[in-house]
Design an enzyme around this catalytic site. Structure first.
Site, PDB file in Angstrom:
ATOM      1  N   ARG A   1      -3.319  11.841   3.158  1.00  0.00           N
ATOM      2  CA  ARG A   1      -2.376  12.294   3.354  1.00  0.00           C
ATOM      3  C   ARG A   1      -1.441  12.419   1.865  1.00  0.00           C
ATOM      4  NH1 ARG A   1       0.976  14.813   7.372  1.00  0.00           N
ATOM      5  NH2 ARG A   1       2.541  14.103   7.781  1.00  0.00           N
TER       6      ARG A   1
ATOM      7  N   ILE B   1       2.735  18.436   8.640  1.00  0.00           N
ATOM      8  CA  ILE B   1       3.168  18.165   7.541  1.00  0.00           C
ATOM      9  C   ILE B   1       4.426  19.808   7.433  1.00  0.00           C
ATOM     10  CG2 ILE B   1       1.357  17.971   6.066  1.00  0.00           C
ATOM     11  CD1 ILE B   1       0.789  20.691   5.135  1.00  0.00           C
ATOM     12  N   ASP B   2       4.363  20.309   8.210  1.00  0.00           N
ATOM     13  CA  ASP B   2       6.101  21.211   8.708  1.00  0.00           C
ATOM     14  C   ASP B   2       7.056  20.929   7.036  1.00  0.00           C
ATOM     15  OD1 ASP B   2       6.171  19.039  10.625  1.00  0.00           O
ATOM     16  OD2 ASP B   2       7.708  20.172  11.521  1.00  0.00           O
ATOM     17  N   GLN B   3       7.650  19.330   7.681  1.00  0.00           N
ATOM     18  CA  GLN B   3       8.641  19.565   6.854  1.00  0.00           C
ATOM     19  C   GLN B   3       8.603  19.690   5.332  1.00  0.00           C
ATOM     20  OE1 GLN B   3      11.875  16.765   9.440  1.00  0.00           O
ATOM     21  NE2 GLN B   3       9.833  15.452   9.556  1.00  0.00           N
TER      22      GLN B   3
ATOM     23  N   ARG C   1      -0.071  14.990  12.760  1.00  0.00           N
ATOM     24  CA  ARG C   1       0.087  14.590  11.714  1.00  0.00           C
ATOM     25  C   ARG C   1       0.532  15.381  11.154  1.00  0.00           C
ATOM     26  NH1 ARG C   1      -1.804   9.678  10.033  1.00  0.00           N
ATOM     27  NH2 ARG C   1       0.309   9.714   8.317  1.00  0.00           N
TER      28      ARG C   1
ATOM     29  N   CYS D   1      -5.029   8.848   8.928  1.00  0.00           N
ATOM     30  CA  CYS D   1      -5.131   7.860  10.303  1.00  0.00           C
ATOM     31  C   CYS D   1      -5.438   8.918  11.224  1.00  0.00           C
ATOM     32  CB  CYS D   1      -4.285   6.578   9.942  1.00  0.00           C
ATOM     33  SG  CYS D   1      -4.827   5.872   8.994  1.00  0.00           S
TER      34      CYS D   1
ATOM     35  N   ARG E   1      -9.556   0.221   4.246  1.00  0.00           N
ATOM     36  CA  ARG E   1      -8.369   1.270   3.602  1.00  0.00           C
ATOM     37  C   ARG E   1      -7.480   0.686   3.861  1.00  0.00           C
ATOM     38  NH1 ARG E   1      -7.806   6.279   7.128  1.00  0.00           N
ATOM     39  NH2 ARG E   1      -5.917   6.320   5.427  1.00  0.00           N
TER      40      ARG E   1
ATOM     41  N   LYS F   1       0.727  -1.058   0.060  1.00  0.00           N
ATOM     42  CA  LYS F   1       0.099  -0.332  -0.199  1.00  0.00           C
ATOM     43  C   LYS F   1       0.225   1.150  -0.156  1.00  0.00           C
ATOM     44  CE  LYS F   1      -1.905   1.403   4.588  1.00  0.00           C
ATOM     45  NZ  LYS F   1      -1.572   2.603   4.230  1.00  0.00           N
ATOM     46  N   ASN F   2       1.392   1.136   1.110  1.00  0.00           N
ATOM     47  CA  ASN F   2       2.699   2.361   0.952  1.00  0.00           C
ATOM     48  C   ASN F   2       3.762   2.544   0.159  1.00  0.00           C
ATOM     49  OD1 ASN F   2       1.083   2.751   2.904  1.00  0.00           O
ATOM     50  ND2 ASN F   2       2.635   2.337   4.752  1.00  0.00           N
TER      51      ASN F   2
ATOM     52  N   ASP G   1       3.281   0.795  12.830  1.00  0.00           N
ATOM     53  CA  ASP G   1       2.677  -0.055  11.898  1.00  0.00           C
ATOM     54  C   ASP G   1       2.109  -1.257  12.189  1.00  0.00           C
ATOM     55  OD1 ASP G   1       1.816   2.029  10.717  1.00  0.00           O
ATOM     56  OD2 ASP G   1       3.152   1.801   8.525  1.00  0.00           O
TER      57      ASP G   1
HETATM   58  C1  EPZ Z   1       3.964   6.645   6.304  1.00  0.00           C
HETATM   59  O1  EPZ Z   1       3.079   7.836   7.197  1.00  0.00           O
HETATM   60  C2  EPZ Z   1       3.106   5.412   6.197  1.00  0.00           C
HETATM   61  N1  EPZ Z   1       2.288   5.895   5.176  1.00  0.00           N
HETATM   62  C3  EPZ Z   1       2.344   5.026   7.779  1.00  0.00           C
HETATM   63  O2  EPZ Z   1       1.662   4.333   7.696  1.00  0.00           O
HETATM   64  C4  EPZ Z   1       2.985   4.299   9.032  1.00  0.00           C
HETATM   65  O3  EPZ Z   1       3.189   4.509   9.843  1.00  0.00           O
HETATM   66  C5  EPZ Z   1       4.778   6.038   9.132  1.00  0.00           C
HETATM   67  O4  EPZ Z   1       5.212   6.459   7.249  1.00  0.00           O
HETATM   68  C6  EPZ Z   1       5.493   5.759   9.496  1.00  0.00           C
HETATM   69  O5  EPZ Z   1       6.445   4.828   9.261  1.00  0.00           O
HETATM   70  C7  EPZ Z   1       2.288   6.256   4.443  1.00  0.00           C
HETATM   71  O6  EPZ Z   1       3.527   5.389   3.807  1.00  0.00           O
HETATM   72  C8  EPZ Z   1       1.037   6.159   3.426  1.00  0.00           C
HETATM   73  P1  EPZ Z   1       6.077  10.301   8.964  1.00  0.00           P
HETATM   74  P2  EPZ Z   1       3.716   9.394   7.026  1.00  0.00           P
HETATM   75  O7  EPZ Z   1       6.276  11.529   8.308  1.00  0.00           O
HETATM   76  O8  EPZ Z   1       5.109   9.293   5.982  1.00  0.00           O
HETATM   77  C9  EPZ Z   1       6.192  13.385  12.209  1.00  0.00           C
HETATM   78  C10 EPZ Z   1      -0.986   2.615   7.555  1.00  0.00           C
HETATM   79  O9  EPZ Z   1      -1.214   2.165   8.753  1.00  0.00           O
HETATM   80  N2  EPZ Z   1       5.843  14.455  11.026  1.00  0.00           N
HETATM   81  O10 EPZ Z   1       6.798   9.069   8.518  1.00  0.00           O
HETATM   82  O11 EPZ Z   1       2.843  10.036   6.762  1.00  0.00           O
HETATM   83  C11 EPZ Z   1       5.247  12.680  12.637  1.00  0.00           C
HETATM   84  O12 EPZ Z   1       3.914  13.569  13.446  1.00  0.00           O
HETATM   85  C12 EPZ Z   1       0.438   4.762   7.600  1.00  0.00           C
HETATM   86  O13 EPZ Z   1      -0.285   2.167   6.904  1.00  0.00           O
HETATM   87  C13 EPZ Z   1       6.186  15.524  11.834  1.00  0.00           C
HETATM   88  O14 EPZ Z   1       6.813  16.023  12.781  1.00  0.00           O
HETATM   89  O15 EPZ Z   1       4.295   9.055   8.761  1.00  0.00           O
HETATM   90  C14 EPZ Z   1       5.423  11.680  12.948  1.00  0.00           C
HETATM   91  O16 EPZ Z   1       5.433  11.671  14.478  1.00  0.00           O
HETATM   92  C15 EPZ Z   1      -0.276   4.835   8.861  1.00  0.00           C
HETATM   93  N3  EPZ Z   1       6.421  16.711  10.323  1.00  0.00           N
HETATM   94  C16 EPZ Z   1       6.476  10.927  12.560  1.00  0.00           C
HETATM   95  O17 EPZ Z   1       7.694  12.259  11.215  1.00  0.00           O
HETATM   96  C17 EPZ Z   1       6.295  16.493   9.519  1.00  0.00           C
HETATM   97  O18 EPZ Z   1       5.988  17.021   8.492  1.00  0.00           O
HETATM   98  C18 EPZ Z   1       6.967  10.471  11.280  1.00  0.00           C
HETATM   99  O19 EPZ Z   1       5.794  10.618  11.070  1.00  0.00           O
HETATM  100  C19 EPZ Z   1       5.992  14.283   8.653  1.00  0.00           C
HETATM  101  C20 EPZ Z   1       5.741  13.943   9.937  1.00  0.00           C
END
Ligand code: EPZ
Length: 419
Positions: free
Chosen positions: A92, A123-125, A121, A116, A399, A22-23, A306
């Site tokens: 997202r 998106i600052d980065q 969640r 989710c 989903r 999926k991802n 996950d």
């Molecule tokens: C991906 O989400 C996956 N989704 C998630 O899987 C997975 O749980 C996650 O990575 C962590 O492995 C997809 O790939 C579609 P992150 P993502 O940005 O990319 C913080 C599932 O169930 N952060 O790596 O959205 C954030 O809050 C889903 O399949 C910031 O602070 O996750 C978190 O604490 C759910 N600012 C950490 O980074 C940002 O701008 C990691 O999140 C972005 C992220």
């Protein structure tokens, strides 16, 4: 609202093939909008999140045809750079489309990206990274307006490791003149798989799969066929399911190397398994399960957040006290209340830590699925619980998992999908 009704406890047996990741699918679809020509994407999981992404892309004018696990994307008819707030709120990964729209139209508009409900969640980065690449970002109140005013290669250090932010900036940078270096990048197999695909289309990317990715911008990318890698999270989920129900299960079309951290925990618990290049076999388990002491979620190759909810169900059946430390998301442990309603003995210490005391028999209950991974954890709990478990809101589970009821039934589970 659809629901699953499960009769437990159940022993399963047989073989189950893992679906495409999926991802990866959710990132390759937006990437296809950046390429010249039609992309033929295979081994695509037939799940709601993919359907939502396809709907968003069609809404922008792209021609997307789906035939079972094959999806063909033709971006030549793209006509809009505005992603509807209603749809972006459901996915997202819609923010990844911004990368492609910036190159096609020089601008993009998006509502706040959803996803989710497992934490804030932010998106600052993404925003900071886009700006570093020369994109002007305007907060419109309802979302964001992006304008490709002065695109340039850059060096960007991610303050937190982020999977989708890494992929989004990588996708943006592949067509920006000059060199971009992404530091403290995510190393997940899906990041590498996306990079490999882009390289096959003509991109110049080095280091994907490590924490430093170097990209040399190119002017043209030609569409090539792409096959999704096996879903490692589904692989891990089926492995936990087999162990929790003590069922002999062969998991095929998978890559066990991608779940090494889970298999290491299995060995501590006392779960035996055999593995090949693309299969994993769990025999019927007979011994006592021991607590592994603690489990800590971590970016890849550490233990995946996950897989934390399914594994926690298994920990309720393991002797001793386990600390579950969820380090990635602050909203990913609240489902433990549902397990407690089923008879588990779990103390939620704070949003990041829970103590699981096992073993405890579970009882069937009427519960709701909070999100994809907590939802699948409830399905596993239902299969080991005594009596009937009804899981509402299975929209969340669907989903991320394809035809779950049919596939589990084929293994001998008593599970009905009801409207
Ligand atoms: C991906 O989400 C996956 N989704 C998630 O899987 C997975 O749980 C996650 O990575 C962590 O492995 C997809 O790939 C579609 P992150 P993502 O940005 O990319 C913080 C599932 O169930 N952060 O790596 O959205 C954030 O809050 C889903 O399949 C910031 O602070 O996750 C978190 O604490 C759910 N600012 C950490 O980074 C940002 O701008 C990691 O999140 C972005 C992220």
């Amino acid at each position: 609202m659809s629901k699953f009704v499960i009769q437990g406890p159940q022993k399963l047996s047989g073989e189950i093939a893992v679906a495409g990741a999926k991802n990866m699918a959710l990132k390759v679809l937006p990437a296809a909008l950046l390429l010249n020509g039609k992309s033929i994407l295979s081994n695509m999981p037939q799940i709601r999140d993919v359907a939502t992404m396809i709907e968003i892309m069609k809404g922008l004018g792209a021609n997307v045809e789906q035939n079972g696990s094959e999806v063909i994307v033709d971006p030549s008819s793209l006509s809009s750079s505005q992603i509807s707030g209603t749809l972006s709120g459901q996915a997202r990964t819609s923010i990844m489309i911004v990368a492609s729209l910036l190159h096609r139209f020089g601008k993009a508009t998006i509502g706040h990206p959803g996803g989710c409900v497992i934490g804030r969640r932010p998106i600052d980065q993404f925003l900071e990274g886009f700006q570093a690449l020369g994109v002007t970002v305007t907060d419109t109140g309802e979302g964001y307006y992006f304008s490709a005013d002065n695109l340039k290669g850059t060096t960007y250090f991610f303050p937190f490791v982020s999977v989708t932010a890494t992929e989004t900036l990588m996708l943006t940078a592949v067509k920006i003149p000059g060199t971009t270096v992404l530091k403290n990048a995510a190393c997940e197999p899906e990041v590498k798989a996306l990079a490999d695909y882009l390289v096959s289309c003509g991109a110049k990317i080095e280091g994907a799969g490590t924490n430093t990715i170097r990209i040399e911008g190119v002017s043209k990318l030609n569409a090539m066929p792409c096959e999704m890698i096996p879903d490692r999270l589904e692989t891990g989920m089926f492995a936990v399911l087999a162990a929790a129900t003590r069922s002999p299960l062969k998991i095929t079309r998978c890559n066990p190397e991608h779940i090494e951290s889970l298999l290491t925990i299995f060995s501590k618990i006392g779960i035996s398994y055999k593995q090949g290049k693309d299969w994993l076999f769990l025999p019927e388990q007979s011994g006592i399960y021991r607590s592994p002491g603690k489990i800590i979620t971590h970016e890849y190759p550490g233990f995946a957040t996950d897989l934390q909810p399914p594994l926690t169900v298994l920990l309720t059946q393991s002797e001793g006290l386990t600390l579950v430390h969820e380090t990635i998301f602050e909203g990913r442990l609240f489902y433990v209340d549902l397990l407690n309603r089923m008879g588990a003995n779990i103390i939620l210490c704070d949003p990041h830590r829970a103590l699981v005391q096992g073993p405890t028999p579970l009882r069937g209950k009427k519960i709701e699925s909070p999100d994809i991974r907590a939802g699948i954890a409830m399905v596993i709990a239902g299969l080991i619980a005594n009596g009937e478990t009804t899981i509402d809101n299975i929209y969340q589970i669907e989903r991320g998992y394809e035809k779950l009821d049919e596939r589990l039934k084929a293994l001998g589970a008593i599970i009905e999908r009801k409207e």
